[in-house]
Design a protein around this motif. Structure first.
Motif, short mmCIF file in Angstrom:
data_model
loop_
_atom_site.label_atom_id
_atom_site.label_comp_id
_atom_site.label_asym_id
_atom_site.label_seq_id
_atom_site.Cartn_x
_atom_site.Cartn_y
_atom_site.Cartn_z
N TYR A 1 -16.80 -11.04 7.72
CA TYR A 1 -17.26 -9.76 7.79
C TYR A 1 -18.32 -9.34 6.66
O TYR A 1 -19.05 -8.67 6.90
CB TYR A 1 -15.95 -9.09 7.30
CG TYR A 1 -15.11 -8.82 8.71
CD1 TYR A 1 -15.56 -8.47 9.98
CD2 TYR A 1 -13.69 -9.09 8.58
CE1 TYR A 1 -14.63 -8.53 10.93
CE2 TYR A 1 -12.75 -8.93 9.68
CZ TYR A 1 -13.17 -8.64 10.85
OH TYR A 1 -12.10 -8.59 11.94
N HIS B 1 -18.39 -15.44 13.72
CA HIS B 1 -16.83 -15.39 14.26
C HIS B 1 -16.23 -16.90 13.92
O HIS B 1 -15.19 -16.98 14.22
CB HIS B 1 -17.02 -15.37 15.86
CG HIS B 1 -17.47 -14.00 16.14
ND1 HIS B 1 -18.86 -13.53 16.32
CD2 HIS B 1 -16.85 -12.89 16.67
CE1 HIS B 1 -18.73 -12.43 16.83
NE2 HIS B 1 -17.64 -11.98 17.05
N GLY C 1 -12.09 -5.55 7.44
CA GLY C 1 -13.12 -5.46 8.28
C GLY C 1 -14.62 -5.30 7.68
O GLY C 1 -15.41 -4.87 8.40
N LEU D 1 -20.40 -8.49 16.02
CA LEU D 1 -19.19 -8.33 15.21
C LEU D 1 -18.90 -7.18 14.76
O LEU D 1 -17.90 -6.60 14.82
CB LEU D 1 -19.45 -9.44 13.99
CG LEU D 1 -18.08 -9.26 12.96
CD1 LEU D 1 -17.04 -10.40 13.53
CD2 LEU D 1 -18.73 -10.04 11.56
N TRP E 1 -17.20 -6.38 18.86
CA TRP E 1 -16.85 -7.43 18.33
C TRP E 1 -16.24 -8.83 19.08
O TRP E 1 -16.75 -9.89 18.74
CB TRP E 1 -15.22 -7.03 17.91
CG TRP E 1 -14.73 -7.67 16.51
CD1 TRP E 1 -14.65 -7.17 15.30
CD2 TRP E 1 -14.19 -9.11 16.39
NE1 TRP E 1 -13.95 -8.22 14.46
CE2 TRP E 1 -13.64 -9.42 15.31
CE3 TRP E 1 -14.09 -10.17 17.36
CZ2 TRP E 1 -13.23 -10.61 14.78
CZ3 TRP E 1 -13.29 -11.29 16.88
CH2 TRP E 1 -13.06 -11.67 15.73
#
Length: 730
Positions: free
Chosen positions: A132, A190, A402, A633, A637
């Motif tokens: 993140y 990821h 996040g 992301l 996502w």
């Protein structure tokens, strides 16, 4: 010549050893990096060894210099930071884009100031932070962040960068092809969820240039962390394997894990039973190769069942698995200590009963399993498990999910719970930590948590006053009162998953559509508006002040959007088209001004995120690959709506190119329905907006991003403009 080559390293080693007796070379280098013009005015000394292992520091002025002593480099760095924060009123940010602003004359220290650590260990980071916030960092960003951790007294940073190079070596040695291995990995942003056994293959194959570059970066990271007396927590094998391994080892007990995050079956992970003989072989191969590349400090992070089901919920079998995971580490490294996240016990209390937790923890030898109590500002697992049934643990503050940009953090509750842990947490409370998913916008909360580790004589209220002083660069009664109110009335709720203002939510007439965008606050909207008004009267030229002006203003504008949307909905229900148009115009203005305000500080920049991602590419095709991964992301996502907007953030450029167009389309479709006298079709709109979201994530054309503006001038203009609206906020 050969003798000279051998002699030079020896002389350098002797010089370094001698320097460390009189002046700590690691902290000297840190000071040179962050305050180069003042570095020569400091002296960094080691305290005499008294046989007491408690971390401590001392400060004093002597002969026109600032003397900082500590029992090790880490403690000396904490002493330096104590001086910078409380005497120079200087903030060293974890972000290298923020300047370190120092006074022209170094303030004198009266007498001797001392600080003593209340716990042994201080942990920092979370697997998710590497996705993140940190996936696009190079050495420049890492170097500042490591300095920040040292200044905060972090002793145990999670260090999981570059492990794909290790796994590539292991899997190819076991017979998989290079193509199979790189396809097994996900895209860079990821990778944390691949490492936690949640997803495979998504946006793979992982480029070789990334794998090689991250391995080189990790070598620099762990070397610097060790210089500053930190103990990097490296990973160990926890059972996650490529499904293709079954082809090569048909007798191995490999199963598919449960579905995660709405991802399709092709992205599910596979798990090797820890009792299988192949498990020990893989663990040995991994730890030996990792040690060859990155060394070891004997603490290994392994999390076999994070947000996925264990193969069985039989306590005896769970205990056997945990025992064998540890034994596989100890067979390679007899000094091994297993670090385990406690998040799984919080996230799945149905399966992780007290019987199962007890069996899992007590099957590992005492003091060889170190638990992170992951989300203590909300739920303290140590209180539910008889202090983790005797195994050592760390009290941790999470604070952000996040990398959401939302004012969050329950200041007073955190203070009370930490004090209770220090007094009632038992002898097996080893430390304090932070397990933030992303950096977000609430850096002072993390500074507070790590400062409370140190007994310095400052009360919590005095700490708040000193915080206000260093945000403005001088003592200001208005700023102090403002920060007291922020800590008492605004910073009252813990962070939540998908925390955001409604501006960032998938549009809907009511509510917030999905759990990934929660506009929950613990204060009255009008309270924060009036605090922003007060902040704008303070005189300061500090970058930290400008950040606060933008950050609080961003929250005020975002909060107001909920009221406007609700007024728009009420007008729609009344079939009042003029009122709908009026509220829609205000909604558009707020979104445009939000984009303009956030453009006034570099921390709120979509362009910075995308440019950093593209910088890893060697040609246009690879640059686009990294940009797509970065866009994905923070928007959709994954491959379904389940996690859409979980990593939302109010950034300049993100508002104008992603959030505002969604709301514009919503306004158009609702208005069209009202004019036609038919109900608004939310499901049809959802399909239409999903198409837009996926196109945005996959786009390659340059974005039209806002130009940087003057923070104070822009904020004052907007405060005047919206005062009639803000004064009506509840």
């Amino acid at each position: 010549m050969k003798m000279l080559k051998l002699l030079v390293p020896t002389l350098l080693l002797l010089c370094t050893a001698g320097c460390r007796r009189d002046d700590d070379a690691a902290v000297r280098a840190l000071a040179r990096r962050i305050i180069p013009e003042q570095e020569a005015r400091f002296r960094f000394e080691h305290l005499a060894d008294t046989g007491d292992s408690t971390d401590r520091f001392e400060l004093e002025s002597r002969g026109g210099r600032i003397i900082i002593r500590g029992n090790n480099s880490n403690s000396i760095a904490v002493g330096l930071n104590h001086y910078l924060k409380n005497y120079c009123l200087t903030t060293v940010s974890w972000s290298d884009c923020n300047p370190v602003e120092m006074p022209a004359v170094l303030p004198k220290i009266e007498g001797t100031v001392r600080g003593t650590a209340r716990v042994k260990d201080r942990f920092f980071l979370n697997y998710c932070t590497f996705g993140y916030s940190m996936p696009w960092w190079g050495w420049k960003e890492w170097e500042r962040f490591i300095d920040w951790m040292a200044l905060q007294g972090v002793t145990m940073p999670l260090a999981i960068t570059g492990q794909e190079a290790v796994w590539q070596h292991v899997w190819t040695r076991l017979g998989l092809t290079d193509e199979e291995v790189r396809a097994y990995f996900t895209g860079p942003a990821h990778l944390p969820w691949h490492r936690m056994s949640n997803i495979d293959r998504w946006q793979g194959p992982l480029p070789q240039e990334w794998i090689d570059g991250q391995a080189e970066l990790q070598q620099r990271i762990v070397a610097r962390e060790r210089e500053l007396d930190m103990t990097p927590v490296l990973p160990a094998f926890a059972g996650h394997v490529p499904q293709e391994l079954q082809r090569l080892y048909p007798e191995a007990h490999i199963t598919r894990v449960s579905y995660w995050g709405g991802f399709a079956d092709e992205y599910r992970c596979s798990f090797l039973d820890p009792m299988d003989p192949l498990f020990d072989k893989i663990q040995r191969a991994f730890l030996e190769e990792q040690t060859r590349l990155f060394g070891t400090d004997h603490i290994y992070g392994a999390d076999p069942f994070n947000e996925i089901d264990a193969p069985t919920w039989d306590p005896e079998t769970l205990g056997g698995m945990s025992r064998h995971i540890y034994e596989s580490m100890a067979a390679v490294d007899p000094e091994a200590v297993w670090l385990q996240m406690g998040w799984l016990f919080y996230a799945d209390p149905t399966h992780w009963t007290q019987e199962n937790i007890r069996a899992f923890l007590r099957s590992v030898p005492q003091d060889r399993l170190l638990m992170l109590d992951y989300f203590c500002e909300f739920t303290e697992i140590w209180k539910q498990t008889e202090r983790f049934y005797g195994q050592p643990y760390l009290w941790c503050y999470l604070g952000n999910f996040g990398s959401n940009t939302m004012l969050a953090g329950n200041f007073r509750t955190v203070a009370e719970r930490m004090e209770e842990a220090f007094s009632e947490g038992g002898d097996n409370l080893r430390g304090v930590g932070s397990t933030l998913e992303g950096f977000g916008v609430n850096q002072p909360m993390y500074e507070f948590v790590l400062d409370k580790v140190w007994e310095t004589g400052l009360s919590d209220n005095e700490w708040i006053d000193r915080l206000a002083d260093r945000r403005t660069g001088h003592r200001d009664a208005t700023a102090r009162a403002l920060w007291r109110t922020l800590c008492d009335s605004v910073y009252t709720l813990p962070s939540q998953t998908g925390h955001s203002t409604l501006t960032n939510a998938h549009p809907s007439l009511e509510g917030n559509w999905h759990w990934t965008t929660k506009p929950t606050v613990g204060y009255r909207f009008g309270t924060l508006w009036h605090l922003w008004e007060q902040l704008l009267t303070v005189e300061s030229d500090r970058d930290t002040y400008r950040f606060d002006v933008v950050n609080i203003g961003r929250q005020v504008l975002g909060d107001s959007f909920l009221t406007l949307r609700d007024r728009f909905t009420e007008a729609y229900k009344r079939h009042d088209l003029p009122a709908m148009e009026h509220e829609a115009a205000l909604m558009r203005e707020v979104l445009a001004d939000l984009d303009r305000l956030t453009a006034c500080h570099a921390e709120f920049s979509l362009g910075r995120w995308l440019d950093a991602a593209r910088s890893f590419g060697s040609d246009e095709a690879s640059k686009r690959y990294y940009e797509t991964n970065a866009r994905t992301l923070i928007s959709v996502w994954g491959d379904s709506y389940h996690l859409t907007d979980y990593a939302n953030r109010t950034w300049a450029g993100m508002v104008s190119t992603y959030y505002a167009p969604r709301w514009e389309l919503f306004i158009e479709r609702v208005t069209e329905a009202a004019r036609a006298g038919r109900p608004f079709d939310q499901k049809a709109f959802d399909r239409e907006i999903r198409d837009f979201e996926c196109r945005w994530a996959d786009a390659s054309s340059p974005l039209a991003l806002p130009a940087e503006g003057d923070a104070l001038a822009t904020a004052r203009e907007l405060a005047v403009k919206y005062k009639p609206l803000f004064d009506t906020l509840p």
